[in-house]
Design an enzyme around this catalytic site. Sequence first.
Site, PDB file in Angstrom:
ATOM      1  N   ARG A 221       0.857  -1.190   0.000  1.00 33.58           N
ATOM      2  CA  ARG A 221       0.000   0.000   0.000  1.00 33.58           C
ATOM      3  C   ARG A 221       0.885   1.230   0.000  1.00 33.58           C
ATOM      4  O   ARG A 221       1.725   1.404   0.883  1.00 33.58           O
ATOM      5  CB  ARG A 221      -0.914   0.021   1.225  1.00 33.58           C
ATOM      6  CG  ARG A 221      -2.067   1.043   1.092  1.00 33.58           C
ATOM      7  CD  ARG A 221      -2.871   1.190   2.363  1.00 33.58           C
ATOM      8  NE  ARG A 221      -2.110   1.906   3.380  1.00 33.58           N
ATOM      9  CZ  ARG A 221      -1.975   1.486   4.628  1.00 33.58           C
ATOM     10  NH1 ARG A 221      -2.508   0.344   5.023  1.00 33.58           N
ATOM     11  NH2 ARG A 221      -1.276   2.191   5.490  1.00 33.58           N
ATOM     12  N   GLU A 237       4.545   7.229   2.346  1.00 29.43           N
ATOM     13  CA  GLU A 237       5.371   6.050   2.562  1.00 29.43           C
ATOM     14  C   GLU A 237       4.861   4.906   1.707  1.00 29.43           C
ATOM     15  O   GLU A 237       3.746   4.949   1.173  1.00 29.43           O
ATOM     16  CB  GLU A 237       5.370   5.639   4.040  1.00 29.43           C
ATOM     17  CG  GLU A 237       4.005   5.228   4.569  1.00 29.43           C
ATOM     18  CD  GLU A 237       4.036   4.876   6.040  1.00 29.43           C
ATOM     19  OE1 GLU A 237       5.139   4.847   6.619  1.00 29.43           O
ATOM     20  OE2 GLU A 237       2.954   4.638   6.623  1.00 29.43           O
ATOM     21  N   ASN A 239       4.199   0.860   2.104  1.00 26.98           N
ATOM     22  CA  ASN A 239       4.083  -0.242   3.062  1.00 26.98           C
ATOM     23  C   ASN A 239       4.227  -1.575   2.341  1.00 26.98           C
ATOM     24  O   ASN A 239       3.475  -1.857   1.405  1.00 26.98           O
ATOM     25  CB  ASN A 239       2.718  -0.199   3.760  1.00 26.98           C
ATOM     26  CG  ASN A 239       2.480   1.107   4.485  1.00 26.98           C
ATOM     27  OD1 ASN A 239       2.920   1.292   5.602  1.00 26.98           O
ATOM     28  ND2 ASN A 239       1.783   2.033   3.826  1.00 26.98           N
ATOM     29  N   SER A 244      -2.854  -2.940   5.997  1.00 29.09           N
ATOM     30  CA  SER A 244      -4.144  -3.267   6.609  1.00 29.09           C
ATOM     31  C   SER A 244      -5.324  -2.585   5.924  1.00 29.09           C
ATOM     32  O   SER A 244      -5.168  -1.710   5.089  1.00 29.09           O
ATOM     33  CB  SER A 244      -4.121  -2.872   8.084  1.00 29.09           C
ATOM     34  OG  SER A 244      -3.905  -1.484   8.218  1.00 29.09           O
ATOM     35  N   LYS A 402      11.974   3.115   6.083  1.00 28.68           N
ATOM     36  CA  LYS A 402      12.069   4.543   5.765  1.00 28.68           C
ATOM     37  C   LYS A 402      13.411   4.878   5.109  1.00 28.68           C
ATOM     38  O   LYS A 402      13.493   5.727   4.222  1.00 28.68           O
ATOM     39  CB  LYS A 402      11.887   5.375   7.039  1.00 28.68           C
ATOM     40  CG  LYS A 402      10.584   5.117   7.786  1.00 28.68           C
ATOM     41  CD  LYS A 402       9.391   5.550   6.969  1.00 28.68           C
ATOM     42  CE  LYS A 402       8.107   5.515   7.791  1.00 28.68           C
ATOM     43  NZ  LYS A 402       7.746   4.159   8.241  1.00 28.68           N
ATOM     44  N   LYS A 456      11.346  11.007  10.947  1.00 33.79           N
ATOM     45  CA  LYS A 456      10.786   9.656  10.941  1.00 33.79           C
ATOM     46  C   LYS A 456      11.814   8.627  11.382  1.00 33.79           C
ATOM     47  O   LYS A 456      12.889   8.525  10.781  1.00 33.79           O
ATOM     48  CB  LYS A 456      10.283   9.292   9.539  1.00 33.79           C
ATOM     49  CG  LYS A 456       9.079  10.096   9.075  1.00 33.79           C
ATOM     50  CD  LYS A 456       8.522   9.521   7.801  1.00 33.79           C
ATOM     51  CE  LYS A 456       7.188  10.169   7.437  1.00 33.79           C
ATOM     52  NZ  LYS A 456       6.533   9.500   6.305  1.00 33.79           N
ATOM     53  N   GLU A 460       6.939   1.224  11.825  1.00 38.79           N
ATOM     54  CA  GLU A 460       5.668   1.158  11.131  1.00 38.79           C
ATOM     55  C   GLU A 460       4.550   1.126  12.171  1.00 38.79           C
ATOM     56  O   GLU A 460       4.770   0.863  13.336  1.00 38.79           O
ATOM     57  CB  GLU A 460       5.589  -0.099  10.256  1.00 38.79           C
ATOM     58  CG  GLU A 460       6.718  -0.234   9.246  1.00 38.79           C
ATOM     59  CD  GLU A 460       6.738   0.880   8.233  1.00 38.79           C
ATOM     60  OE1 GLU A 460       5.662   1.446   7.945  1.00 38.79           O
ATOM     61  OE2 GLU A 460       7.824   1.200   7.725  1.00 38.79           O
ATOM     62  N   GLY A 461       3.315   1.399  11.700  1.00 40.74           N
ATOM     63  CA  GLY A 461       2.154   1.216  12.552  1.00 40.74           C
ATOM     64  C   GLY A 461       1.552   2.476  13.135  1.00 40.74           C
ATOM     65  O   GLY A 461       0.561   2.422  13.846  1.00 40.74           O
ATOM     66  N   ARG A 543      -8.184   7.396   4.536  1.00 39.93           N
ATOM     67  CA  ARG A 543      -8.240   7.673   5.977  1.00 39.93           C
ATOM     68  C   ARG A 543      -8.343   9.180   6.188  1.00 39.93           C
ATOM     69  O   ARG A 543      -7.649   9.946   5.530  1.00 39.93           O
ATOM     70  CB  ARG A 543      -6.993   7.137   6.678  1.00 39.93           C
ATOM     71  CG  ARG A 543      -6.923   5.624   6.753  1.00 39.93           C
ATOM     72  CD  ARG A 543      -5.586   5.144   7.262  1.00 39.93           C
ATOM     73  NE  ARG A 543      -4.519   5.473   6.332  1.00 39.93           N
ATOM     74  CZ  ARG A 543      -3.222   5.262   6.578  1.00 39.93           C
ATOM     75  NH1 ARG A 543      -2.849   4.749   7.726  1.00 39.93           N
ATOM     76  NH2 ARG A 543      -2.319   5.569   5.676  1.00 39.93           N
TER      77      ARG A 543
END
Length: 569
Positions: A221, A237, A239, A244, A402, A456, A460-461, A543
């Site tokens: 993603r 970024e 992923n 998810s 990253k 950064k 992740e998350g 989102r």
Amino acid sequence: MSSSCVSHHHQAVRPRHGGRLPLPSPRSAAASSFAPPAPRRRRAARAAAMSAEAAPGVAPAEEAGQRRAAVLAEMVEEAAVWCAVHGLVVGDRADPILILPMETSTQRVNITCRFLSFRISCTTPCFCQLQRSGTVPGVGLVHAPFSLLPARFPASFWKQACELAPIFNELVDRVSLDGEFLQAALSRTKQVDEFTARLLEIHEKMKAINKKEDIRLGLHRSDYMLDSETNSLLQIELNTISSSFPGLGSLVSELHRTLLNHYGKVLGLDSKRIPRNWAATQFAEALGKAWAEYNNDSAVVLMVVQPEERNMYDQYWLVSHLKESYGVTTIRKTLAQVEAEGQVLTDGTLVIDGRAVAVVYFRAGYAPADYPSEAEWRARLLMEQSSAIKCPSISYHLVGTKKIQQELAKPNVLERFLDNKEDIAKLRKSFAGLWSLDNEEIVKSAIEKPDLFVLKPQREGGGNNIYGHDLRDMLIKLQKEQGESLAAYILMQRIFPKASLTPLVRGGDCFEDLTISELGIYGAYLRNKDKVILNNQSGYLMRTKVSSSNEGGVAAGFAVLDSILLTDE
């Protein structure tokens, strides 16, 4: 990795407005990545929902506002029912649920439930159970947080984002095959980041035994925001592990389409402007085709999950599609369970609890918290050593760090992996400014103007990035320490999307606030040796968060799920 308003050739800020990136306007000062709004800013739609019948003497504008409030309140109730009926749900964050026996007596026993101490009546002996949301399916369900209306998004930028997906898929695969590049690019980072060092250690062991991944599966993603300063689509970024919400994200677009079919004329919105979102079925297709390539009809798909996964229902949509469409069985195991129940046979077959595994699909393992002991690291190594298809493999996982994102933004690096000049140009157009902390000029600019940058770490998350005064303080601290600690972070240009007033629904409560949105484009990639079986854009995730928040994870509690309403702007 994101359209560039900086010169990547020199990795420095392109002079504009006095030689610095422009300060954001008050309206657009929003972060590039999501927290519930401050209570003082909430305006509950329930309270605002007045009768559509205006009182005598009410102004037309006020009457229209009352009608809109009434419509929104009606929509909230309909949406909540839709979520329950269609599975747009997550586990509750509340305390464990006490399950009482069917029969009770007058015996009194003391039960402690986290923060609550109370007395109940139960049988002798007492067989009361505490069941936790995120552990037992069906316990403690609430609707996933969502935006009541879809976010407006220009069709031209939507098309651009979709076209980038297969290019990024191919890039991940090419970079993953260059083990020397991955090790060299992350060599300094591993000295100050233990988690990255452990991942690289597994990668090095696979290199040492010349481990080949003939069948390679990626479910990715790529996340973007629209920068109002440059009117560009910029990548936040990429992923490559545990991408998810393909399940719940698909449902939100259907929820919004249903709502607009009922209320679109009143609101002046066309449900046909919401693009179809097949992320769940397309991810399931990729997993099913990978399973078929493994060529063992009795094998299963192993989904690696966290011990308490509130987002299990997003994952169960893939499980359901895999079973219904491809007849494939999925088993769910934590890393600790894999270590306890797993083994690799002499022919390389991964066996978990007596069942051969064709595909390992990671929905955990992306953060240090997923490895509380050596058992979890042994499990990760065990799976990597096997012949099972890993999604992602250790090399795919490392490509999503990253630091690799920052390395790929350097001049002439993309040319090392891609041949098509048009594809390279499209990728570079989406790159935001990315710099290592070795760039003294950029670090100085970030200390002087911290609101124009994001710091950064290799995590992740959600909830990991550093902004504003904290960013300045951290950079000053790192400068004083010197040494290799600088390699644990990268600096990124901060993106300033345009904010808009949006009704958000969380826990049945609707409130309006200024929000910004982040678009994630899913991509599925499957290769068997030299044959590319699948390379698709595979749906999307929208989102939305309040504009005052810096972070962006839905599961982490910062954002709500949304969909897109395409515009001609």
